[in-house]
Design a protein around this motif. Structure first.
Motif, PDB file in Angstrom:
ATOM      1  N   LEU A   1       4.140   9.957  -9.640  1.00  0.00           N
ATOM      2  CA  LEU A   1       3.454  10.124 -10.912  1.00  0.00           C
ATOM      3  C   LEU A   1       2.802  11.509 -11.008  1.00  0.00           C
ATOM      4  CD1 LEU A   1       2.524   8.794 -13.570  1.00  0.00           C
ATOM      5  CD2 LEU A   1       0.480   8.043 -12.351  1.00  0.00           C
ATOM      6  N   TRP A   2       2.117  11.952  -9.951  1.00  0.00           N
ATOM      7  CA  TRP A   2       1.483  13.269  -9.965  1.00  0.00           C
ATOM      8  C   TRP A   2       2.522  14.393  -9.993  1.00  0.00           C
ATOM      9  CZ3 TRP A   2      -2.974  14.594 -11.628  1.00  0.00           C
ATOM     10  CH2 TRP A   2      -4.022  13.681 -11.600  1.00  0.00           C
ATOM     11  N   ALA A   3       3.653  14.215  -9.307  1.00  0.00           N
ATOM     12  CA  ALA A   3       4.721  15.218  -9.354  1.00  0.00           C
ATOM     13  C   ALA A   3       5.232  15.359 -10.789  1.00  0.00           C
ATOM     14  CB  ALA A   3       5.858  14.837  -8.410  1.00  0.00           C
ATOM     15  N   PHE A   4       5.369  14.245 -11.487  1.00  0.00           N
ATOM     16  CA  PHE A   4       5.795  14.278 -12.886  1.00  0.00           C
ATOM     17  C   PHE A   4       4.773  15.002 -13.760  1.00  0.00           C
ATOM     18  CE2 PHE A   4       5.788  12.290 -17.126  1.00  0.00           C
ATOM     19  CZ  PHE A   4       7.053  12.682 -17.545  1.00  0.00           C
ATOM     20  N   VAL A   5       3.486  14.706 -13.551  1.00  0.00           N
ATOM     21  CA  VAL A   5       2.425  15.358 -14.328  1.00  0.00           C
ATOM     22  C   VAL A   5       2.451  16.866 -14.092  1.00  0.00           C
ATOM     23  CG1 VAL A   5      -0.085  15.614 -14.546  1.00  0.00           C
ATOM     24  CG2 VAL A   5       0.937  13.332 -14.494  1.00  0.00           C
ATOM     25  N   PHE A   6       2.572  17.311 -12.844  1.00  0.00           N
ATOM     26  CA  PHE A   6       2.630  18.747 -12.552  1.00  0.00           C
ATOM     27  C   PHE A   6       3.873  19.388 -13.167  1.00  0.00           C
ATOM     28  CE2 PHE A   6      -0.224  17.818  -8.796  1.00  0.00           C
ATOM     29  CZ  PHE A   6      -1.322  18.451  -9.356  1.00  0.00           C
ATOM     30  N   ALA A   7       5.001  18.691 -13.164  1.00  0.00           N
ATOM     31  CA  ALA A   7       6.214  19.234 -13.768  1.00  0.00           C
ATOM     32  C   ALA A   7       6.037  19.427 -15.276  1.00  0.00           C
ATOM     33  CB  ALA A   7       7.406  18.318 -13.487  1.00  0.00           C
ATOM     34  N   VAL A   8       5.392  18.473 -15.932  1.00  0.00           N
ATOM     35  CA  VAL A   8       5.143  18.590 -17.376  1.00  0.00           C
ATOM     36  C   VAL A   8       4.187  19.745 -17.666  1.00  0.00           C
ATOM     37  CG1 VAL A   8       4.073  17.441 -19.354  1.00  0.00           C
ATOM     38  CG2 VAL A   8       5.681  16.187 -17.914  1.00  0.00           C
ATOM     39  N   VAL A   9       3.132  19.863 -16.882  1.00  0.00           N
ATOM     40  CA  VAL A   9       2.168  20.953 -17.085  1.00  0.00           C
ATOM     41  C   VAL A   9       2.845  22.298 -16.851  1.00  0.00           C
ATOM     42  CG1 VAL A   9       0.067  22.018 -16.143  1.00  0.00           C
ATOM     43  CG2 VAL A   9       0.131  19.565 -16.608  1.00  0.00           C
ATOM     44  N   TYR A  10       3.689  22.416 -15.824  1.00  0.00           N
ATOM     45  CA  TYR A  10       4.402  23.668 -15.558  1.00  0.00           C
ATOM     46  C   TYR A  10       5.346  24.012 -16.710  1.00  0.00           C
ATOM     47  CZ  TYR A  10       7.446  27.109 -13.445  1.00  0.00           C
ATOM     48  OH  TYR A  10       8.172  28.240 -13.208  1.00  0.00           O
ATOM     49  N   ALA A  11       6.061  23.019 -17.227  1.00  0.00           N
ATOM     50  CA  ALA A  11       6.978  23.264 -18.353  1.00  0.00           C
ATOM     51  C   ALA A  11       6.208  23.712 -19.593  1.00  0.00           C
ATOM     52  CB  ALA A  11       7.789  21.998 -18.659  1.00  0.00           C
ATOM     53  N   LEU A  12       5.072  23.107 -19.874  1.00  0.00           N
ATOM     54  CA  LEU A  12       4.254  23.521 -21.015  1.00  0.00           C
ATOM     55  C   LEU A  12       3.721  24.938 -20.827  1.00  0.00           C
ATOM     56  CD1 LEU A  12       2.232  20.271 -21.773  1.00  0.00           C
ATOM     57  CD2 LEU A  12       3.959  21.344 -23.216  1.00  0.00           C
TER      58      LEU A  12
ATOM     59  N   LEU B   1       0.829  -1.204   0.000  1.00  0.00           N
ATOM     60  CA  LEU B   1       0.000   0.000   0.000  1.00  0.00           C
ATOM     61  C   LEU B   1       0.868   1.260   0.000  1.00  0.00           C
ATOM     62  CD1 LEU B   1      -2.903   1.136   0.160  1.00  0.00           C
ATOM     63  CD2 LEU B   1      -2.619   1.145   2.654  1.00  0.00           C
ATOM     64  N   LEU B   2       1.927   1.276   0.808  1.00  0.00           N
ATOM     65  CA  LEU B   2       2.837   2.426   0.853  1.00  0.00           C
ATOM     66  C   LEU B   2       3.559   2.616  -0.486  1.00  0.00           C
ATOM     67  CD1 LEU B   2       4.361   2.132   4.440  1.00  0.00           C
ATOM     68  CD2 LEU B   2       2.670   3.781   3.622  1.00  0.00           C
ATOM     69  N   LEU B   3       3.949   1.512  -1.116  1.00  0.00           N
ATOM     70  CA  LEU B   3       4.589   1.604  -2.423  1.00  0.00           C
ATOM     71  C   LEU B   3       3.630   2.174  -3.475  1.00  0.00           C
ATOM     72  CD1 LEU B   3       6.731  -1.659  -2.613  1.00  0.00           C
ATOM     73  CD2 LEU B   3       7.549   0.691  -2.538  1.00  0.00           C
ATOM     74  N   ARG B   4       2.380   1.773  -3.413  1.00  0.00           N
ATOM     75  CA  ARG B   4       1.379   2.295  -4.347  1.00  0.00           C
ATOM     76  C   ARG B   4       1.193   3.802  -4.173  1.00  0.00           C
ATOM     77  NH1 ARG B   4      -3.336  -2.330  -4.037  1.00  0.00           N
ATOM     78  NH2 ARG B   4      -2.202  -3.902  -5.220  1.00  0.00           N
TER      79      ARG B   4
END
Length: 192
Positions: A17-28, A7-10
């Motif tokens: 995954l969400w940190a990556f998504v926010f980083a991509v949105v910020y870069a765009l 559960l902790l790994l999930r």
């Protein structure tokens, strides 16, 4: 593996995954709209040259409005800048100083502008002195400034770079007369 560890790994994976998504949105967002530009305080801006409306490159060319003033800073900063520019103050020849910018290729080919004495910012932003509406031009792409009777081009950390005679500009670099400068799909030369 215990259920708690799984559960902790999930949850850890979802957070990454969400940190990556926010980083991509910020870069765009940064690439599309540019970074915020800080305004000078009113007391500092009052000592600078008054900037009128920026020039948007079009078929009919009014004189270029001056860009916000660039300050050289302290005397030590000025000497460091002289070394970085590889230009010696006072060594320029005023009869060889460029007075106009001619767009040689791109959507506004043939457009000719008078060069101001103040730094000229180039980019997609409506706040730029020379607005180039191009997908390959950053919001605040480059700055063209007069340094000791020589015009110098400075890339402002643009995404696609600024090229002087085919070579990418990484430091403020003097621009000789009739030498092509490419920003996005637009090329221009400085002429007398």
């Amino acid at each position: 593996m215990s259920e708690l560890t799984l559960l902790l790994l999930r949850f850890g994976f979802l957070i990454i995954l969400w940190a990556f998504v926010f980083a991509v949105v910020y870069a765009l967002r940064t690439d599309l709209f540019g970074q915020r530009v800080r305004r000078l305080p009113a007391d500092v801006a009052s000592g600078a040259a008054v900037a009128s409306q920026p020039f948007v490159a079009s078929a009919v060319a009014p004189p270029v409005a001056p860009a916000p003033a660039w300050s050289a800073g302290t005397a030590s900063d000025a000497s460091d800048a002289t070394e970085a520019f590889d230009v010696q103050p006072g060594k320029g020849n005023s009869s060889l100083v460029a007075t106009r910018l001619v767009i040689t290729s791109g959507p506004k080919e043939g457009l000719e502008l008078s060069l101001p004495k103040e730094p000229l910012t180039i980019g997609r932003s409506s706040e730029s002195g020379l607005v180039i509406r191009d997908d390959y031009t950053s919001t605040h792409h480059a700055r063209l400034m007069l340094w000791s009777e020589d015009w110098v081009i400075q890339d402002l950390d643009s995404t696609n770079g600024t090229f002087l005679n085919g070579t990418r500009v990484t430091l403020p670099t003097p621009v000789p007369l009739n030498t092509p400068v490419r920003i996005g799909t637009t090329s221009f030369e400085l002429r007398r």
